[in-house]
Design a protein around this motif. Structure first.
Motif, PDB file in Angstrom:
ATOM      1  N   TRP A 179       4.751  -5.267  -7.989  1.00 28.29           N
ATOM      2  CA  TRP A 179       5.190  -4.150  -7.151  1.00 28.29           C
ATOM      3  C   TRP A 179       4.086  -3.613  -6.246  1.00 28.29           C
ATOM      4  O   TRP A 179       4.365  -2.784  -5.375  1.00 28.29           O
ATOM      5  CB  TRP A 179       5.709  -3.016  -8.027  1.00 28.29           C
ATOM      6  N   ILE A 183       4.955  -1.727  -2.746  1.00 32.38           N
ATOM      7  CA  ILE A 183       4.727  -0.280  -2.740  1.00 32.38           C
ATOM      8  C   ILE A 183       3.775   0.111  -1.617  1.00 32.38           C
ATOM      9  O   ILE A 183       4.012   1.080  -0.885  1.00 32.38           O
ATOM     10  CB  ILE A 183       4.186   0.178  -4.112  1.00 32.38           C
ATOM     11  N   ALA A 186       5.670  -0.085   1.611  1.00 32.68           N
ATOM     12  CA  ALA A 186       6.565   1.062   1.796  1.00 32.68           C
ATOM     13  C   ALA A 186       5.775   2.317   2.170  1.00 32.68           C
ATOM     14  O   ALA A 186       6.187   3.081   3.058  1.00 32.68           O
ATOM     15  CB  ALA A 186       7.378   1.300   0.535  1.00 32.68           C
ATOM     16  N   SER A 230      13.791   2.647   4.998  1.00 29.23           N
ATOM     17  CA  SER A 230      14.797   1.912   4.238  1.00 29.23           C
ATOM     18  C   SER A 230      15.306   0.703   5.003  1.00 29.23           C
ATOM     19  O   SER A 230      15.325  -0.411   4.472  1.00 29.23           O
ATOM     20  CB  SER A 230      15.968   2.841   3.887  1.00 29.23           C
ATOM     21  N   GLN A 271      11.644  -6.775  -5.080  1.00 31.72           N
ATOM     22  CA  GLN A 271      10.984  -5.466  -5.151  1.00 31.72           C
ATOM     23  C   GLN A 271      11.121  -4.716  -3.827  1.00 31.72           C
ATOM     24  O   GLN A 271      11.342  -3.493  -3.815  1.00 31.72           O
ATOM     25  CB  GLN A 271       9.502  -5.653  -5.493  1.00 31.72           C
ATOM     26  N   LEU A 275      13.044  -1.052  -3.323  1.00 27.07           N
ATOM     27  CA  LEU A 275      12.378   0.087  -2.682  1.00 27.07           C
ATOM     28  C   LEU A 275      13.184   0.568  -1.473  1.00 27.07           C
ATOM     29  O   LEU A 275      13.229   1.765  -1.182  1.00 27.07           O
ATOM     30  CB  LEU A 275      10.964  -0.299  -2.252  1.00 27.07           C
ATOM     31  N   CYS A 279      14.580   4.415  -1.084  1.00 24.35           N
ATOM     32  CA  CYS A 279      14.426   5.288   0.097  1.00 24.35           C
ATOM     33  C   CYS A 279      15.785   5.742   0.616  1.00 24.35           C
ATOM     34  O   CYS A 279      15.943   6.897   1.036  1.00 24.35           O
ATOM     35  CB  CYS A 279      13.658   4.551   1.188  1.00 24.35           C
TER      36      CYS A 279
END
Length: 362
Positions: A179, A183, A186, A230, A271, A275, A279
């Motif tokens: 992740w 992450i 994002a 997103s 992943q 995410l 979002c």
């Protein structure tokens, strides 16, 4: 046999007894520890336990391995299962299992069950990770432990020889290894879009018109940022598949290895997609909270007062009403479809679907 009387040793004994095995527990204080174990398990001194068992789970800390040296003669020819973990990644030069094997060269050491938690052992494989990673230099010993794991309801995974023990011991210590890249991706996208929206909605009005709109930062600016992150993240889920297809068409074969960056990208798609859903879900919650803000109520009252002073009897605009109704309806449907994609990407759900069903949902 189980050497140790800690939480993991107790959970292991419970699971073994429930699976139909005859269990003998070795403890330095058997009378005091006997009440902690199931009645079907025999709790005795370590030396007695070792004599009665052919397979022995060593459920004690690495620092205490040396205390078993007095039992070296009795342990000859036994299978020792090392279930220990470290507190830090690569804390020692050699793995715990290799260290145990060096102390007892006349024994066969197997690394197993260290990635299974005590809670999973007590609750059964249905409530936790079902895989048991196994490694050893002895194939027959690995086969024996694999059979025990299967009877207990777990799925044994052969990880090779003892040199894999260090990697197996590091697995429980890693924090979301798959992740990290998604992450950071994002967070990077969020910072970029948040900065843009902050400038556009707060800083620019203040500089040009001297309007103080700092109150928009916690809710409105964040809410405008989340859907941008997103749908960019969602596009990054399917873009590498297109690039991979183009690569295969360009080289005229599907057996050529992808570049490392594309290979890593393909492996992180699940992943990234989850995410994206996270979002989108946050955006939906933030949107529902917009009318609850004090600033929104003040603006609503202010607008109502202006309309009363201007003696406007109605402010109904049919076009705007329909636009907002359709906008919210499509948003709900989109969130529902994204939820379906997210749920079917979970291993427990994906494993129950065949390839045609999974492709249809995609």
């Amino acid at each position: 046999g189980v050497l140790g009387s800690g939480d993991f040793a107790r959970s292991l004994a419970v699971r073994l007894v429930r699976s139909g095995f005859r269990v003998v527990v070795g403890s330095r204080n058997p009378k005091r520890k006997a009440s902690l174990f199931p009645a079907a398990a025999e709790v005795t001194f370590q030396a007695e336990a070792v004599k009665k068992a052919d397979v022995i789970f060593v459920a004690i800390f690495r620092e205490h391995y040396s205390t078993l040296c007095d039992l070296a003669d009795v342990l000859v020819g036994k299978i020792l299962v090392d279930v220990s973990n470290n507190t830090e990644i690569n804390h020692h030069k050699e793995s715990n299992a290799e260290y145990l094997a060096s102390l007892f060269p006349a024994c066969t050491v197997v690394k197993a069950f260290n990635v299974v938690s005590a809670w999973t052992l007590q609750s059964g494989a249905r409530d936790g990770n079902k895989q048991v990673l196994i490694c050893s230099n002895n194939q027959e010993a690995k086969r024996t432990i694999a059979e025990i794991a299967q009877v207990m309801g777990f799925t044994p995974v052969d990880m090779g020889c003892m040199s894999s023990a260090c990697e197996i011991e590091n697995i429980p210590l890693r924090l979301l290894p798959a992740w990290k890249i998604p992450i950071f991706l994002a967070l990077g996208l969020f910072l970029c879009f948040f900065t843009y929206n902050l400038i556009r909605q707060v800083i620019h009005p203040y500089i040009r018109e001297q309007k103080n709109k700092l109150y928009k930062i916690p809710i409105e600016v964040v809410n405008t940022t989340l859907p941008c992150v997103s749908y960019v993240m969602l596009s990054l889920v399917y873009l590498p598949g297109v690039l991979a297809a183009c690569s295969q068409l360009y080289y005229g074969t599907k057996y050529r290895r992808f570049p490392d960056w594309l290979d890593q990208w393909l492996q992180h798609r699940k992943q990234i997609g989850l995410l994206s859903f996270f979002c989108a879900a946050l955006h939906a919650v933030y949107s529902l909270c917009l009318p609850m803000r004090r600033s929104h109520r003040y603006l609503l009252i202010e607008t109502a007062v202006k309309q009363a002073m201007e003696k406007k009897m109605t402010v109904w605009v049919e076009e705007e009403v329909w636009r907002m109704e359709i906008y919210i309806s499509v948003g709900i449907i989109a969130l529902g479809l994204l939820s379906l994609l997210a749920i079917t990407s979970l291993p427990s759900i994906a494993n129950s679907l065949n390839w045609r069903e999974f492709s249809f949902i995609q």
